[in-house]
Design a protein around this motif. Structure first.
Motif, PDB file in Angstrom:
ATOM      1  N   ARG A  82       0.729  -1.342  -0.036  1.00 55.41           N
ATOM      2  CA  ARG A  82       0.025   0.093  -0.039  1.00 55.41           C
ATOM      3  C   ARG A  82       0.940   1.168   0.064  1.00 55.41           C
ATOM      4  O   ARG A  82       0.585   2.424  -0.344  1.00 55.41           O
ATOM      5  CB  ARG A  82      -0.994   0.020   1.289  1.00 55.41           C
ATOM      6  N   GLU A  83       2.039   1.215   0.499  1.00 55.83           N
ATOM      7  CA  GLU A  83       2.966   2.365   0.637  1.00 55.83           C
ATOM      8  C   GLU A  83       4.196   2.585  -0.345  1.00 55.83           C
ATOM      9  O   GLU A  83       4.616   3.629  -0.442  1.00 55.83           O
ATOM     10  CB  GLU A  83       3.193   2.685   2.066  1.00 55.83           C
ATOM     11  N   MET A  84       4.664   1.632  -0.656  1.00 53.60           N
ATOM     12  CA  MET A  84       5.859   1.277  -1.589  1.00 53.60           C
ATOM     13  C   MET A  84       5.488   1.184  -2.950  1.00 53.60           C
ATOM     14  O   MET A  84       4.999   0.159  -3.249  1.00 53.60           O
ATOM     15  CB  MET A  84       6.816   0.761  -0.710  1.00 53.60           C
ATOM     16  N   PHE A  85       6.022   1.884  -3.864  1.00 55.54           N
ATOM     17  CA  PHE A  85       5.867   1.645  -5.149  1.00 55.54           C
ATOM     18  C   PHE A  85       6.936   1.818  -6.001  1.00 55.54           C
ATOM     19  O   PHE A  85       8.138   2.367  -5.729  1.00 55.54           O
ATOM     20  CB  PHE A  85       4.697   2.614  -5.711  1.00 55.54           C
ATOM     21  N   GLU A  86       7.126   0.970  -7.208  1.00 59.88           N
ATOM     22  CA  GLU A  86       8.023   0.935  -8.260  1.00 59.88           C
ATOM     23  C   GLU A  86       7.303   1.244  -9.393  1.00 59.88           C
ATOM     24  O   GLU A  86       6.487   0.158  -9.992  1.00 59.88           O
ATOM     25  CB  GLU A  86       8.756  -0.475  -7.954  1.00 59.88           C
ATOM     26  N   ASP A  87       7.657   2.171 -10.097  1.00 58.07           N
ATOM     27  CA  ASP A  87       6.962   2.578 -11.410  1.00 58.07           C
ATOM     28  C   ASP A  87       5.751   2.689 -11.331  1.00 58.07           C
ATOM     29  O   ASP A  87       4.796   2.254 -12.498  1.00 58.07           O
ATOM     30  CB  ASP A  87       7.359   1.671 -12.706  1.00 58.07           C
ATOM     31  N   GLY A  88       4.992   3.028 -10.269  1.00 59.07           N
ATOM     32  CA  GLY A  88       3.632   3.338 -10.245  1.00 59.07           C
ATOM     33  C   GLY A  88       2.997   1.966  -9.591  1.00 59.07           C
ATOM     34  O   GLY A  88       1.705   2.164  -9.459  1.00 59.07           O
ATOM     35  N   LYS A  89       3.686   1.038  -9.465  1.00 60.20           N
ATOM     36  CA  LYS A  89       3.065  -0.312  -8.905  1.00 60.20           C
ATOM     37  C   LYS A  89       3.466  -0.693  -7.793  1.00 60.20           C
ATOM     38  O   LYS A  89       4.661  -0.284  -7.194  1.00 60.20           O
ATOM     39  CB  LYS A  89       3.158  -1.385 -10.031  1.00 60.20           C
ATOM     40  N   PRO A  90       2.908  -1.420  -6.751  1.00 59.76           N
ATOM     41  CA  PRO A  90       3.120  -1.705  -5.395  1.00 59.76           C
ATOM     42  C   PRO A  90       4.273  -2.619  -5.455  1.00 59.76           C
ATOM     43  O   PRO A  90       4.231  -3.555  -6.648  1.00 59.76           O
ATOM     44  CB  PRO A  90       1.953  -2.322  -4.676  1.00 59.76           C
ATOM     45  N   PHE A  91       5.225  -2.683  -4.683  1.00 61.28           N
ATOM     46  CA  PHE A  91       6.200  -3.884  -4.584  1.00 61.28           C
ATOM     47  C   PHE A  91       5.695  -5.178  -4.557  1.00 61.28           C
ATOM     48  O   PHE A  91       6.104  -6.088  -5.488  1.00 61.28           O
ATOM     49  CB  PHE A  91       6.800  -3.726  -3.195  1.00 61.28           C
TER      50      PHE A  91
END
Length: 145
Positions: A82-91
Motif C-alpha cells: 500500500r505504501e511503497m511503489f516501483e514504477d507506479g505499481k506496489p512492490f
C-alpha cells in the motif's frame, strides 16, 4: 500380513492333537485379519493420493517462526502493498486475501502457533491504523531499501 500368512501355513502343516470346537477356525480368523489389514492399507493409500501434492517445482517447506509482534510482520506486507511503489505499481501486488494466505501459510508466531487469518486481515485493512505498530516499533522499510 506376512506374519499371518506364515501362521496359516504353519497351522495347516502342523499335527493337531486337540481341536477346540468352541473357538473360531484359526485360518478363517487369520484371513479376516489379512483382509482388514489390506483394507486399511488401501484406505491409507487412497487418503495419501487425495491429499494435495506439492506442485512440481515447488520446494517443501516449514513455516518460518517470527520473533516479533505479529502486527510488525503484517505491517511490512502492508507497506509493500500500500505504501511503497516501483514504477507506479506496489512492490507486492495482490489482493488482501492473497496476502493473508501468504502470511498465514508462511509464518508462525514465536510460540509456534499458526497465525489467525482474521487477525492478519484486520491488520491489513487501511482503516485499522491502530492495529499496526506504533512509529517507534514499526519496521521502516524506507531505511532498509
Amino acid at each position: 500380513m506376512f506374519f499371518l500368512t506364515t501362521e496359516i501355513f504353519e497351522y495347516s502343516t502342523a499335527e493337531l492333537e486337540l481341536i477346540n470346537n468352541k473357538l473360531p477356525d484359526f485360518e478363517q480368523e487369520c484371513q479376516k485379519l489379512i483382509g482388514k489389514l489390506q483394507s486399511y492399507a488401501k484406505a491409507k493409500a487412497e487418503m495419501q493420493n487425495a491429499l494435495p501434492s506439492t506442485p512440481e517445482g515447488l520446494l517443501p517447506y516449514s513455516k518460518l517462526r517470527i520473533n516479533c509482534n505479529v502486527n510488525q510482520i503484517v505491517d511490512v506486507f502492508f507497506q509493500l502493498n500500500r505504501e511503497m511503489f516501483e514504477d507506479g505499481k506496489p512492490f507486492i501486488d495482490g489482493s488482501v486475501q492473497d496476502i493473508v494466505a501468504v502470511i498465514v501459510n508462511s509464518f508462525e508466531d514465536r510460540a509456534g502457533l499458526s497465525l489467525s487469518p482474521a487477525t492478519v486481515e484486520t491488520i491489513l485493512r487501511p482503516s485499522k491504523n491502530d492495529k499496526r505498530p506504533n512509529s517507534h516499533k514499526r519496521i521502516d522499510l524506507d531505511k532498509l531499501l
